[in-house]
Design an enzyme around this catalytic site. Structure first.
Site, PDB file in Angstrom:
ATOM      1  N   HIS A   1     124.388  18.836  26.258  1.00  0.00           N
ATOM      2  CA  HIS A   1     123.123  18.478  26.889  1.00  0.00           C
ATOM      3  C   HIS A   1     122.053  19.524  26.585  1.00  0.00           C
ATOM      4  O   HIS A   1     122.175  20.685  26.977  1.00  0.00           O
ATOM      5  CB  HIS A   1     123.367  18.371  28.402  1.00  0.00           C
ATOM      6  CG  HIS A   1     122.171  18.024  29.200  1.00  0.00           C
ATOM      7  ND1 HIS A   1     121.734  18.800  30.248  1.00  0.00           N
ATOM      8  CD2 HIS A   1     121.326  16.964  29.121  1.00  0.00           C
ATOM      9  CE1 HIS A   1     120.660  18.243  30.786  1.00  0.00           C
ATOM     10  NE2 HIS A   1     120.383  17.141  30.123  1.00  0.00           N
TER      11      HIS A   1
ATOM     12  N   HIS B   1     111.977  19.238  26.415  1.00  0.00           N
ATOM     13  CA  HIS B   1     112.278  18.438  27.598  1.00  0.00           C
ATOM     14  C   HIS B   1     111.063  18.235  28.485  1.00  0.00           C
ATOM     15  O   HIS B   1     110.713  17.109  28.831  1.00  0.00           O
ATOM     16  CB  HIS B   1     113.403  19.093  28.406  1.00  0.00           C
ATOM     17  CG  HIS B   1     113.732  18.357  29.667  1.00  0.00           C
ATOM     18  ND1 HIS B   1     113.077  18.581  30.861  1.00  0.00           N
ATOM     19  CD2 HIS B   1     114.622  17.363  29.907  1.00  0.00           C
ATOM     20  CE1 HIS B   1     113.559  17.770  31.784  1.00  0.00           C
ATOM     21  NE2 HIS B   1     114.498  17.017  31.231  1.00  0.00           N
TER      22      HIS B   1
END
Length: 239
Positions: free
Chosen positions: A9, A51
């Site tokens: 991740h 992100h």
């Protein structure tokens, strides 16, 4: 017992600054089968691996990435916040990141902002479509991906669709579970329907990992790779 495919991740984000080439290299060193990355465009249309909507948290700069030009983003330090040994690490452009993945690791592209068709084409030209997939929390991006790029595999969340049948009806290829909705019956039903089962878990609870192994989840989108592998190994040992 077959090992689950590990999806790192944001790269190996416990060992290196997230969504950087350093975190990608650490993910490959850990033996991950895939890397999860987030994509956003700059003001001048260059796609970056990032992100947050702003560069504030993970770089030495400030401002929304969509309001910054690529020349300015390319100068940012995206490593020092994590540790001095990563000083000078850059926010990677998507094309460079994919070049570093090619032939080495599969890619799970979460589209925060951007054109799914552009991302599909960047994967296709590198021969990477076969082991790539995508998702977005933005409903309009999900719909656009389904309509415009049917050959780019898509993932849906069980929390969004609510059932395996609805995941199939939306032409998904992957179904992701979370800690609060992971049940063996749903995982088994998804497998019978031909879906790849995945779980996202960003924590460090051994019991959560053990339940995922017991349910037979095929892919784990996680941060703590070492802990998961140790739980998996323990559960594979004869009693």
């Amino acid at each position: 017992m077959k090992q689950a495919l590990v999806v790192c991740h944001r790269g190996a984000s416990l060992q290196a600054p997230e969504n950087t080439l350093a975190s990608l290299e650490r993910a490959i060193e850990l033996g991950a089968g895939a890397v999860e990355l987030d994509v956003r465009p700059s003001r001048d249309g260059v796609l970056y691996v990032m992100h947050d909507a702003t560069v504030n948290r993970t770089t030495n700069g400030t401002g929304r990435i969509s309001e910054l030009d690529s020349d300015d983003i390319d100068k940012l330090d995206a490593g020092s916040w994590f540790g001095p040994e990563f000083a000078g690490e850059r926010v990677p452009r998507l094309d460079s990141f994919l070049d570093a993945c090619k032939g080495r690791i599969a890619t799970y592209v979460e589209i925060k902002e951007g054109d799914p068709a552009q991302i599909r084409d960047m994967l296709a030209v590198r021969g990477m479509l076969g082991d790539a997939w995508t998702f977005s929390f933005d409903q309009s991006i999900r719909a656009e991906a389904r309509a415009k790029v049917p050959d780019l595999r898509r993932m849906v969340l069980y929390s969004h669709v609510g059932s395996v049948d609805r995941a199939v009806a939306q032409d998904a290829q992957l179904l992701e579970f979370h800690e609060d909705n992971l049940e063996p019956e749903a995982v088994a039903a998804a497998k019978r329907a031909g879906l790849i089962t995945q779980m996202f878990y960003g924590g460090h609870d051994r019991e959560v990992f053990a339940k995922a192994v017991e349910c037979g989840v095929e892919q784990m989108n996680i941060d703590d790779v070492s802990l998961f592998r140790s739980v998996e190994k323990e559960m594979a040992m004869p009693a």
